[in-house]
Design an enzyme around this catalytic site. Structure first.
Site, PDB file in Angstrom:
ATOM      1  N   LYS A  22       0.595  -0.878   0.035  1.00 24.81           N
ATOM      2  CA  LYS A  22       0.022   0.113   0.275  1.00 24.81           C
ATOM      3  C   LYS A  22       0.711   1.423   0.073  1.00 24.81           C
ATOM      4  CE  LYS A  22      -1.601   1.488   4.417  1.00 24.81           C
ATOM      5  NZ  LYS A  22      -2.140   3.313   4.153  1.00 24.81           N
ATOM      6  N   ASN A  23       1.489   0.937   0.720  1.00 22.38           N
ATOM      7  CA  ASN A  23       2.926   2.292   1.043  1.00 22.38           C
ATOM      8  C   ASN A  23       3.468   2.484  -0.381  1.00 22.38           C
ATOM      9  OD1 ASN A  23       1.396   2.726   2.996  1.00 22.38           O
ATOM     10  ND2 ASN A  23       3.132   2.525   4.910  1.00 22.38           N
ATOM     11  N   CYS A 126      -5.345   8.383   9.882  1.00 24.17           N
ATOM     12  CA  CYS A 126      -4.802   8.430  10.962  1.00 24.17           C
ATOM     13  C   CYS A 126      -4.935   8.852  12.361  1.00 24.17           C
ATOM     14  CB  CYS A 126      -3.988   6.744  11.304  1.00 24.17           C
ATOM     15  SG  CYS A 126      -4.402   4.935  11.030  1.00 24.17           S
ATOM     16  N   ARG A 131       1.238  14.639  13.362  1.00 29.26           N
ATOM     17  CA  ARG A 131       2.000  14.418  12.011  1.00 29.26           C
ATOM     18  C   ARG A 131       1.372  15.591  11.041  1.00 29.26           C
ATOM     19  NH1 ARG A 131      -0.709   8.851  10.111  1.00 29.26           N
ATOM     20  NH2 ARG A 131       1.114   8.527   8.884  1.00 29.26           N
ATOM     21  N   PRO A 132       2.438  16.781  11.834  1.00 30.82           N
ATOM     22  CA  PRO A 132       2.501  17.826  10.923  1.00 30.82           C
ATOM     23  C   PRO A 132       2.807  18.001   9.548  1.00 30.82           C
ATOM     24  CG  PRO A 132       4.376  17.758  12.274  1.00 30.82           C
ATOM     25  CD  PRO A 132       3.325  17.215  12.283  1.00 30.82           C
ATOM     26  N   ASP A 134       5.102  20.228   8.008  1.00 31.80           N
ATOM     27  CA  ASP A 134       5.587  21.707   8.168  1.00 31.80           C
ATOM     28  C   ASP A 134       7.348  21.072   6.991  1.00 31.80           C
ATOM     29  OD1 ASP A 134       5.968  20.007  10.150  1.00 31.80           O
ATOM     30  OD2 ASP A 134       7.830  20.874  10.919  1.00 31.80           O
ATOM     31  N   LEU A 135       7.827  19.987   7.448  1.00 34.77           N
ATOM     32  CA  LEU A 135       8.957  19.100   6.703  1.00 34.77           C
ATOM     33  C   LEU A 135       8.935  19.528   4.747  1.00 34.77           C
ATOM     34  CD1 LEU A 135      10.131  16.397   8.166  1.00 34.77           C
ATOM     35  CD2 LEU A 135      10.630  18.380   8.398  1.00 34.77           C
ATOM     36  N   LYS A 172      14.018  16.276  10.211  1.00 31.46           N
ATOM     37  CA  LYS A 172      13.911  15.223  11.088  1.00 31.46           C
ATOM     38  C   LYS A 172      13.374  14.182   9.515  1.00 31.46           C
ATOM     39  CE  LYS A 172       9.979  13.761  13.600  1.00 31.46           C
ATOM     40  NZ  LYS A 172       9.083  13.590  14.371  1.00 31.46           N
ATOM     41  N   VAL A 173      13.290  12.562   9.844  1.00 32.99           N
ATOM     42  CA  VAL A 173      12.909  11.466   8.883  1.00 32.99           C
ATOM     43  C   VAL A 173      11.841  11.390   8.709  1.00 32.99           C
ATOM     44  CG1 VAL A 173      13.609  10.021   7.744  1.00 32.99           C
ATOM     45  CG2 VAL A 173      15.886  10.417   9.517  1.00 32.99           C
ATOM     46  N   SER A 174      11.444  12.269   7.851  1.00 29.10           N
ATOM     47  CA  SER A 174      10.006  11.830   6.425  1.00 29.10           C
ATOM     48  C   SER A 174       9.444  10.891   5.395  1.00 29.10           C
ATOM     49  CB  SER A 174       9.139  13.494   6.864  1.00 29.10           C
ATOM     50  OG  SER A 174       8.366  12.914   5.998  1.00 29.10           O
ATOM     51  N   VAL A 175       8.894   9.908   5.610  1.00 38.48           N
ATOM     52  CA  VAL A 175       9.024   8.874   4.423  1.00 38.48           C
ATOM     53  C   VAL A 175       7.508   9.725   4.033  1.00 38.48           C
ATOM     54  CG1 VAL A 175       7.644   7.248   3.010  1.00 38.48           C
ATOM     55  CG2 VAL A 175       9.045   7.462   5.624  1.00 38.48           C
ATOM     56  N   ASP A 317       5.520   0.528  11.438  1.00 38.24           N
ATOM     57  CA  ASP A 317       3.742  -0.507  11.330  1.00 38.24           C
ATOM     58  C   ASP A 317       3.369  -1.213  11.962  1.00 38.24           C
ATOM     59  OD1 ASP A 317       3.001   2.364   9.860  1.00 38.24           O
ATOM     60  OD2 ASP A 317       3.327   2.107   8.470  1.00 38.24           O
ATOM     61  N   ILE A 339       8.173   7.160  16.977  1.00 37.85           N
ATOM     62  CA  ILE A 339       7.987   7.755  15.146  1.00 37.85           C
ATOM     63  C   ILE A 339       6.907   8.904  15.538  1.00 37.85           C
ATOM     64  CG2 ILE A 339       7.802   7.431  13.594  1.00 37.85           C
ATOM     65  CD1 ILE A 339      10.453   6.459  13.316  1.00 37.85           C
ATOM     66  N   ARG A 409      -8.623  -0.193   5.176  1.00 37.26           N
ATOM     67  CA  ARG A 409      -7.569   0.279   4.438  1.00 37.26           C
ATOM     68  C   ARG A 409      -6.180  -0.164   3.754  1.00 37.26           C
ATOM     69  NH1 ARG A 409      -6.291   5.021   8.053  1.00 37.26           N
ATOM     70  NH2 ARG A 409      -5.155   4.880   6.086  1.00 37.26           N
TER      71      ARG A 409
HETATM   72  C1  UD1 Z   1       4.339   7.017   6.106  1.00 35.24           C
HETATM   73  C2  UD1 Z   1       3.514   5.571   6.583  1.00 35.24           C
HETATM   74  C3  UD1 Z   1       2.970   5.198   7.462  1.00 35.24           C
HETATM   75  C4  UD1 Z   1       4.718   5.389   8.344  1.00 35.24           C
HETATM   76  C5  UD1 Z   1       4.993   6.505   8.676  1.00 35.24           C
HETATM   77  C6  UD1 Z   1       6.593   6.183   8.770  1.00 35.24           C
HETATM   78  C7  UD1 Z   1       2.453   6.372   3.934  1.00 35.24           C
HETATM   79  C8  UD1 Z   1       1.336   5.569   2.782  1.00 35.24           C
HETATM   80  N1  UD1 Z   1       2.418   6.243   4.937  1.00 35.24           N
HETATM   81  O1  UD1 Z   1       3.199   7.867   6.554  1.00 35.24           O
HETATM   82  O2  UD1 Z   1       2.230   4.104   6.983  1.00 35.24           O
HETATM   83  O3  UD1 Z   1       3.623   4.821   9.375  1.00 35.24           O
HETATM   84  O4  UD1 Z   1       5.295   6.516   7.137  1.00 35.24           O
HETATM   85  O5  UD1 Z   1       7.335   5.092   8.821  1.00 35.24           O
HETATM   86  O6  UD1 Z   1       3.535   5.557   3.518  1.00 35.24           O
HETATM   87  N2  UD1 Z   1       5.921  15.115  10.314  1.00 35.24           N
HETATM   88  C9  UD1 Z   1       6.751  16.234  10.975  1.00 35.24           C
HETATM   89  N3  UD1 Z   1       6.922  16.875  10.008  1.00 35.24           N
HETATM   90  C10 UD1 Z   1       6.090  16.804   8.335  1.00 35.24           C
HETATM   91  C11 UD1 Z   1       6.135  15.138   8.437  1.00 35.24           C
HETATM   92  C12 UD1 Z   1       6.264  14.718   9.162  1.00 35.24           C
HETATM   93  O7  UD1 Z   1       6.844  16.233  12.282  1.00 35.24           O
HETATM   94  O8  UD1 Z   1       6.202  18.034   7.870  1.00 35.24           O
HETATM   95  C13 UD1 Z   1       7.367  13.959  11.590  1.00 35.24           C
HETATM   96  C14 UD1 Z   1       5.569  13.074  11.803  1.00 35.24           C
HETATM   97  O9  UD1 Z   1       4.837  13.537  12.685  1.00 35.24           O
HETATM   98  C15 UD1 Z   1       6.214  12.026  12.331  1.00 35.24           C
HETATM   99  C16 UD1 Z   1       7.649  11.881  11.410  1.00 35.24           C
HETATM  100  O10 UD1 Z   1       7.743  13.257  10.848  1.00 35.24           O
HETATM  101  O11 UD1 Z   1       6.415  11.778  13.802  1.00 35.24           O
HETATM  102  C17 UD1 Z   1       7.372  10.865  10.319  1.00 35.24           C
HETATM  103  O12 UD1 Z   1       6.137  10.918  10.003  1.00 35.24           O
HETATM  104  P1  UD1 Z   1       6.114  10.605   8.106  1.00 35.24           P
HETATM  105  O13 UD1 Z   1       7.619   9.938   8.089  1.00 35.24           O
HETATM  106  O14 UD1 Z   1       5.931  11.743   7.305  1.00 35.24           O
HETATM  107  O15 UD1 Z   1       5.231   9.805   8.255  1.00 35.24           O
HETATM  108  P2  UD1 Z   1       4.337   9.416   7.289  1.00 35.24           P
HETATM  109  O16 UD1 Z   1       5.118   9.703   5.969  1.00 35.24           O
HETATM  110  O17 UD1 Z   1       3.038  10.213   7.024  1.00 35.24           O
END
Ligand code: UD1
Length: 430
Positions: A22-23, A126, A131-132, A134-135, A172-175, A317, A339, A409
Site C-alpha cells: 500500500k505504502n 490515522c 502529524r504536521p 512543516d517539512l 527529521k526523517v519523513s517518508v 507500522d 516515530i 484501508r
Molecule cells: C509513512 C507511512 C506510514 C508510516 C510512516 C513512518 C505511507 C502512506 N504511510 O507515513 O504508514 O507509519 O511513514 O514510517 O507511506 N513529520 C513532521 N513534519 C512533517 C512530516 C512528518 O514532523 O512535515 C513527522 C511525523 O509527525 C512523524 C515523523 O515525522 O512523527 C515521521 O512521519 P512520516 O515519515 O512523514 O510519515 P508518513 O509519510 O505520513
C-alpha cells in the site's frame, strides 16, 4: 458496519500470498500526475486507501482503468492499473477528499512541479499523533515555491520558470516529505540534493519508477538522494514492491498462533530487523525461492524488547502487531515508539483481552500472560486493528473486532488469507 469475528486457538498452516505494498502503491499512483503519458502499475493491492486515491486523482483529471483481467495470484488479486493524466483539470485537492487519507496531501509535489501551482487541503488520516506538514512546506520552499496557508489549505506557487533545484536537509526523517520532494525535484531546473532523506524501500521503489519515466535520481536507499531535473517525464510500466508490513504482520500472526506458513511473493530483505525480532521471540524463519517460511512448533514465545526507528530500524507500522505477540510471551518486554506520539491506542483494547501492559512515556512494558480471553474490541487505527486480530488468534473463545474499516484501508482479503491457513476468522455484516 462490518466486524471481524475470531475464534482463537487454531494453528496456522499453509501459504499466504503477500500483496503489493500500500505504502508504495500510493506514491507511485501520485507520480502518474507528473506526466501526460500513461503510467501502468502492476501488483496494485485492492484496498480502501487505493480506491480513495483513485477518486482523488480522477478529480485532477487522471483517466484510470483497471485491467479487466485480474491477474490471479494465489488467493489474492493483484491488479494492473493504468493512469493517464493527459491534462490536469484541477490543481485543487479539496478537504472532503484529502481529509480521508493523509497520503493524498502528497499530490502537492507533482501538481506544483507540472502546473506551477497547487491548492491542497491540510490532511487527515490515522489519529496517531499530530502529524504536521512543516517539512513538506520547508522543503518545497527550498525549491523556490511560495507557500501560504489559508483557511485549512496550503496554497503553493512555483516561480515563473518552474521549481529550482536546491540542497535541502530534512531536520527529521519523513517518508512522505521525501516522496514529495523527490517527485517535485524531477521536473525542477537544476539539481536537487536531499539530505537526511528516508531510506524506506517504498522510497527506493518510487525512485525506480520515476527513473523508468525518465527522471535522473541517484542515491535512493541512502540518506542522500540526488535528483537532476529533466524537462518532462514519460510513461512507464512498473511493478509495486511487496508489502513488508503485511509480510511482518502475518509472520507475527504465525509466531502467535503457532504453525508453519509460507509467505509468498515477498522478500525477507525488506524487513530484516522485524524478522530478527520475531526469530528472537522463538519462531524459525527461513527464505524460500519466492518468500519466507515461518514456523513455531511447541516452543513458547520469548520476551523481546524493540524500539521503532526509520528504516532499516524496526518499523512503527509493525509496533502494534509486535505488542500483540508479546502479550503472550513468557516474561517482560519493552516496546518503545519513537516515530509517532500517541501510537499506543491498541494498549487499552489488548487489555480487554487480558493483556498486562503499562505505559510510561513512549515505552510500553508488556508482562506476558499465559492466557488471553476473547472479548469485544474496537479497532482504533490501521495497524492497531490488526494487532487485535493477532491477539484474537491466540485468545480463548470469541474476539469480535469492530470498526473494521480501519483494517480495510491496508489489508487485502485478511480474513480469507487467514482462514485458508486454518484460522477461524470471519467477517460479520450487521
Ligand atoms: C509513512 C507511512 C506510514 C508510516 C510512516 C513512518 C505511507 C502512506 N504511510 O507515513 O504508514 O507509519 O511513514 O514510517 O507511506 N513529520 C513532521 N513534519 C512533517 C512530516 C512528518 O514532523 O512535515 C513527522 C511525523 O509527525 C512523524 C515523523 O515525522 O512523527 C515521521 O512521519 P512520516 O515519515 O512523514 O510519515 P508518513 O509519510 O505520513
Amino acid at each position: 458496519m462490518d466486524r471481524i469475528r475470531i475464534v482463537g486457538g487454531n494453528e496456522l498452516h499453509g501459504v499466504i500470498p503477500i500483496s503489493g505494498a500500500k505504502n508504495a502503491a500510493l506514491p507511485l499512483m501520485i507520480a502518474s500526475l507528473l506526466t501526460d503519458d500513461t503510467l501502468t502499475l502492476e501488483n496494485v493491492p485492492h484496498l480502501a486507501d487505493v480506491e480513495q486515491l483513485i477518486r482523488i486523482l480522477g478529480n485532477h483529471g487522471a483517466d484510470i482503468s483497471v485491467n479487466g483481467r485480474r491477474e490471479r495470484q494465489g488467493e489474492s488479486y493483484a491488479r494492473t492499473v493504468h493512469f493517464t493524466s493527459r491534462n490536469i483539470v484541477s490543481t485543487t485537492a479539496p478537504y472532503e477528499l484529502v481529509s480521508k487519507m493523509r497520503a493524498s496531501f502528497w499530490v502537492i509535489g507533482p501538481l506544483l512541479a507540472r502546473e506551477g501551482k497547487a491548492r491542497v487541503s491540510l490532511p487527515g488520516g490515522c489519529a496517531i499523533g499530530t502529524r504536521p506538514v512543516d517539512l513538506f512546506i520547508e522543503g518545497l520552499a527550498a525549491l523556490g515555491a511560495n507557500i501560504e496557508i489559508d483557511g485549512g489549505y496550503v496554497n503553493a506557487t512555483a516561480p515563473a520558470g518552474g521549481l529550482i533545484g536546491a540542497r535541502y536537509v530534512f531536520p527529521k526523517v519523513s517518508v512522505g516529505a521525501t516522496h514529495v520532494l523527490m517527485m517535485a525535484a524531477t521536473l525542477a531546473n537544476g539539481t536537487t540534493v536531499l539530505g537526511n532523506a528516508a531510506r524506506e524501500p517504498e522510497v527506493v521503489d518510487l525512485a525506480k519508477c520515476l527513473n523508468a519515466m525518465g527522471a535522473k535520481i541517484s542515491g535512493q536507499g541512502t540518506s542522500t538522494i540526488t535528483i537532476e531535473g529533466v524537462r518532462s517525464l514519460s510513461g512507464a510500466r512498473h511493478r509495486v514492491l511487496p508489502d513488508r508490513i503485511e509480510t511482518g504482520t502475518y509472520a507475527m500472526a504465525v509466531a502467535m498462533a503457532g504453525g508453519d506458513v509460507i509467505l509468498e511473493d515477498t522478500e525477507a530483505s525488506l524487513l530484516d530487523t522485524a524478522l530478527e525480532a520475531i526469530r528472537r521471540a522463538g519462531a524459525e524463519i527461513s527464505e524460500t525461492n519466492n518468500g519466507i517460511r515461518i514456523v513455531r512448533n511447541g516452543a513458547g514465545i520469548k520476551p523481546v524488547d524493540i524500539v521503532t526507528d526509520p528504516f532499516p530500524g524496526f518499523p512503527t507500522d509493525l509496533q502494534a502487531q509486535f505488542m500483540g505477540l508479546m502479550t503472550r510471551s513468557s516474561g517482560v518486554s519493552h516496546i518503545t515508539e519513537t516515530i509517532f506520539e500517541n501510537r499506543f491506542m491498541h494498549v487499552q483494547e489488548l487489555a480487554r483481552l487480558g493483556a498486562k501492559i503499562s505505559l510510561s512515556g513512549q515505552t510500553a512494558k508488556v508482562e506476558g500472560v499465559s492466557r488471553l480471553k476473547g472479548a469485544p474490541v474496537m479497532a482504533t487505527d490501521l495497524r492497531a486493528s490488526v494487532s487485535l486480530v493477532i491477539a484474537g488468534l491466540a485468545a480463548e473463545g470469541e474476539t469480535m473486532v469492530s470498526r473494521v474499516y480501519h483494517l480495510d484501508r491496508g489489508f487485502e482479503r485478511l480474513e480469507e488469507k487467514l482462514t485458508r491457513c486454518g484460522a477461524h476468522v470471519e467477517r460479520v455484516s450487521d
